[in-house]
Structure formats: structure tokens, C-alpha cells
Design an enzyme around this catalytic site. Structure first.
Site, PDB file in Angstrom:
ATOM      1  N   ASN A   9      37.061  22.088   7.305  1.00 13.29           N
ATOM      2  CA  ASN A   9      38.049  20.798   7.363  1.00 13.29           C
ATOM      3  C   ASN A   9      37.027  20.522   6.788  1.00 13.29           C
ATOM      4  O   ASN A   9      35.708  19.840   8.178  1.00 13.29           O
ATOM      5  CB  ASN A   9      38.686  21.006   8.639  1.00 13.29           C
ATOM      6  CG  ASN A   9      38.722  19.617   8.365  1.00 13.29           C
ATOM      7  OD1 ASN A   9      39.029  19.010   7.523  1.00 13.29           O
ATOM      8  ND2 ASN A   9      39.857  18.780   9.754  1.00 13.29           N
ATOM      9  N   LYS A  11      35.852  17.085   6.455  1.00  8.75           N
ATOM     10  CA  LYS A  11      36.269  15.435   6.740  1.00  8.75           C
ATOM     11  C   LYS A  11      35.634  15.067   5.630  1.00  8.75           C
ATOM     12  O   LYS A  11      36.193  15.585   4.623  1.00  8.75           O
ATOM     13  CB  LYS A  11      36.434  15.427   8.560  1.00  8.75           C
ATOM     14  CG  LYS A  11      36.759  16.905   9.171  1.00  8.75           C
ATOM     15  CD  LYS A  11      35.663  16.618  11.098  1.00  8.75           C
ATOM     16  CE  LYS A  11      36.189  17.613  11.532  1.00  8.75           C
ATOM     17  NZ  LYS A  11      36.142  17.467  12.852  1.00  8.75           N
ATOM     18  N   HIS A  95      46.223  16.816  12.256  1.00  9.36           N
ATOM     19  CA  HIS A  95      44.419  16.664  12.974  1.00  9.36           C
ATOM     20  C   HIS A  95      44.528  15.757  13.663  1.00  9.36           C
ATOM     21  O   HIS A  95      44.942  14.998  13.353  1.00  9.36           O
ATOM     22  CB  HIS A  95      43.861  16.723  11.806  1.00  9.36           C
ATOM     23  CG  HIS A  95      41.974  17.644  12.238  1.00  9.36           C
ATOM     24  ND1 HIS A  95      41.901  16.608  12.995  1.00  9.36           N
ATOM     25  CD2 HIS A  95      41.681  18.463  12.099  1.00  9.36           C
ATOM     26  CE1 HIS A  95      40.713  16.875  13.305  1.00  9.36           C
ATOM     27  NE2 HIS A  95      40.425  18.462  12.752  1.00  9.36           N
ATOM     28  N   GLU A  97      42.340  13.837  14.552  1.00 13.95           N
ATOM     29  CA  GLU A  97      41.806  12.951  14.153  1.00 13.95           C
ATOM     30  C   GLU A  97      42.982  11.536  13.558  1.00 13.95           C
ATOM     31  O   GLU A  97      42.409  11.078  13.360  1.00 13.95           O
ATOM     32  CB  GLU A  97      40.555  13.129  13.208  1.00 13.95           C
ATOM     33  CG  GLU A  97      39.168  13.443  13.925  1.00 13.95           C
ATOM     34  CD  GLU A  97      38.464  14.511  13.271  1.00 13.95           C
ATOM     35  OE1 GLU A  97      38.457  14.371  12.362  1.00 13.95           O
ATOM     36  OE2 GLU A  97      37.386  15.193  13.817  1.00 13.95           O
ATOM     37  N   GLU A 167      44.192  23.514  18.610  1.00  9.00           N
ATOM     38  CA  GLU A 167      42.550  23.099  18.472  1.00  9.00           C
ATOM     39  C   GLU A 167      42.887  21.670  19.858  1.00  9.00           C
ATOM     40  O   GLU A 167      43.131  20.463  20.252  1.00  9.00           O
ATOM     41  CB  GLU A 167      42.240  21.945  17.418  1.00  9.00           C
ATOM     42  CG  GLU A 167      42.796  22.553  15.904  1.00  9.00           C
ATOM     43  CD  GLU A 167      41.130  22.007  14.961  1.00  9.00           C
ATOM     44  OE1 GLU A 167      40.472  22.219  14.950  1.00  9.00           O
ATOM     45  OE2 GLU A 167      41.678  20.921  14.424  1.00  9.00           O
ATOM     46  N   GLY A 173      33.969  18.926  17.740  1.00  8.81           N
ATOM     47  CA  GLY A 173      32.918  18.225  17.534  1.00  8.81           C
ATOM     48  C   GLY A 173      32.226  17.871  18.767  1.00  8.81           C
ATOM     49  O   GLY A 173      31.407  17.078  18.171  1.00  8.81           O
ATOM     50  N   SER A 213      34.293  23.652  17.687  1.00  8.01           N
ATOM     51  CA  SER A 213      33.611  23.834  18.152  1.00  8.01           C
ATOM     52  C   SER A 213      32.910  25.517  17.997  1.00  8.01           C
ATOM     53  O   SER A 213      32.219  26.319  18.936  1.00  8.01           O
ATOM     54  CB  SER A 213      32.961  23.319  19.346  1.00  8.01           C
ATOM     55  OG  SER A 213      32.700  21.983  19.101  1.00  8.01           O
TER      56      SER A 213
END
Ligand code: PEP
Length: 250
Positions: A9, A11, A95, A97, A167, A173, A213
Site C-alpha cells: 500500500n 498510500k 483502511h 487511515e 491491521e 506505521g 509494520s
């Protein structure tokens, strides 16, 4: 046998030139595992990425998001038929985010899931608990409700087109990874949740990816767990060598 999948991904990273450079670096890597490889560049780079990868066929280019509507007054949005018209067959939905910054809810995600399936697209459906949920021991309830609310209106046959991506938000991240045991426990719980609703055949056929991660130095141990079928990779997917080290960790 379930498919092994490693999806990058990207992003909001990489302009056109950077996308082309990274793809040519990726093409120089050799794949020694049986994992399917996907990359998710930004919307503006989907078409050039698709063109740059389609001949070899080793890398599938997928979208990071899409709108649920067929058409209409949704400024800034992209729908399933637009993606399909440039050869994109898979979309990441949900996702964390998108959930956190763009108010994506279980309801809007259920609509996106329906729209993707109606357009014969494959879905990587993301979900996961936040740190406070895990600290409170509530991670399974959160994950169960995210899956149920967005997916459990579907028929069993829809799960042929769905890849799940667990996730944990606290691991995305942050450099902090779920331990292989934490990942395995949650993946087993997800499979059990699917089995309760749809039966063992469906539960055992759906690929469940771990994201958070994943790096070359921890991928092997995480992918070694029986219910972990691959990874959704953020930061480490932006370096060709690191990404392929993860792809080859199977
Ligand atoms: C992600 O964004 O889906 C992700 C897992 O990111 P990272 O690998 O950087 O934690």
C-alpha cells in the site's frame, strides 16, 4: 489451498516518475515464493503502473479506495467502473487511515463492498482495533463487529472475491508489530467468526493478511503462523528490495 498474498500500500507517496522508477526496481527483483504480489499506487498513477506491469503479469496493480456510487455529484471521487475501465480488478477498502481521516464507517464500507462485488472486483477488506481497545481487552469484539457490520449481509459465494486484512491500528506505521502470536490468535479468531456464520469451507478458503509494520526482519516469523496468509505492507513496500524480501518470506 489458500492463496498467499503480499500487497504493498503505497498510500499518498510517489509521483509519476517515482512510480515508474519503483516499478522498474520491483521488476528487477526475483520472486522465489508462491505469493501473489500486488501494489497500490495513488489514483493518478494507476494507469501508468498498470501499463508498466501488465506484460510480465507478476505484479497486480490495485486501488487504495473507491466510492460506492455508480456515478454522480461526488467531487474528487472515483468509482468501480472507472477503475475497471483501466484494468484494475482489486480494491482496498476500509483502511484505518480512511476510517480515521475520511469518516468511513461500517455502513459506508458495506456499500463499497456491494459496489465492488457488483462490478466483479476483488476486495482487500481492512479492519483492526485501536490501542485503547487492545489495552481494554476488547480487540476481538471490535474486529468481530467491523467484519459483521460490513460483510455479513453477503452470501457465502461472495467470499471468493474477498481477502481480509487484519491491521491493528497501533501497529500501522509505528514500527510496533503485533507479535506473531498476537497475529495468529486474531487470525484464528477471524476464521472462527467466519466459520460460525458461513461454515468451515468458507472460513478455510479466505486469505487473511496481517498488516502493521511488517519488515524484512519480521515477515518470516509472522508469515510462519498457520492462519496468516500474507501481508499488507505500507512503509516497507516503498523499497523494492525490502518489499521483495517480504514477498519471498513465504
Ligand atoms: C498499512 O498502511 O496498511 C501498513 C500496514 O503500514 P505499515 O506497514 O507502514 O505499518
Amino acid at each position: 489451498m489458500r492463496k498467499h498474498i503480499v500487497a504493498g500500500n503505497w498510500k499518498m507517496n510517489n509521483d509519476l516518475a517515482q512510480t515508474q522508477t519503483l516499478i522498474s526496481e520491483l521488476k528487477k527483483q526475483s520472486k522465489t515464493s508462491n505469493a501473489e504480489v500486488m501494489i497500490a499506487p495513488s489514483y493518478t498513477n494507476l494507469w501508468p503502473a498498470f501499463q508498466a506491469t501488465r506484460e510480465e503479469g507478476e505484479i497486480e496493480v490495485v486501488a487504495q479506495n473507491m466510492h460506492f456510487a455508480e456515478n454522480g455529484a461526488y467531487t474528487g471521487e472515483v468509482n468501480a467502473s472507472m477503475l475497471k475501465s483501466i484494468g484494475i480488478k482489486t480494491v482496498i477498502l476500509g483502511h484505518s487511515e480512511r476510517r480515521a481521516y475520511y469518516n468511513e464507517t461500517d455502513d459506508s464500507l458495506a456499500k463499497k463492498v456491494d459496489a465492488a462485488l457488483a462490478n466483479d472486483m476483488r476486495i482487500i477488506f481492512c479492519f483492526g482495533e485501536e490501542l485503547q481497545d487492545r489495552k481494554a481487552g476488547n480487540e476481538e469484539n471490535i474486529v468481530e463487529s467491523q467484519i459483521k457490520n460490513a460483510l455479513f449481509h453477503l452470501d457465502a459465494s461472495a467470499f471468493k472475491h474477498i481477502i481480509l486484512a487484519y491491521e491493528p491500528v497501533w501497529a500501522i506505521g509505528t514500527g510496533e508489530t503485533a507479535s506473531p502470536e498476537q497475529a495468529q490468535n486474531m487470525h484464528a479468531f477471524i476464521r472462527k467468526t467466519l466459520a460460525t456464520k458461513y461454515g468451515d469451507d468458507v472460513a478455510n478458503s479466505v486469505s487473511i493478511l496481517y498488516g502493521g509494520s511488517v519488515k524484512p526482519n519480521n515477515a518470516k516469523e509472522i508469515f510462519g503462523k498457520p492462519d496468516v496468509d500474507g501481508g499488507l505492507i505500507g512503509g516497507a513496500s516503498l523499497k523494492a528490495e525490502d518489499f521483495y524480501a517480504i514477498v519471498n518470506a513465504f
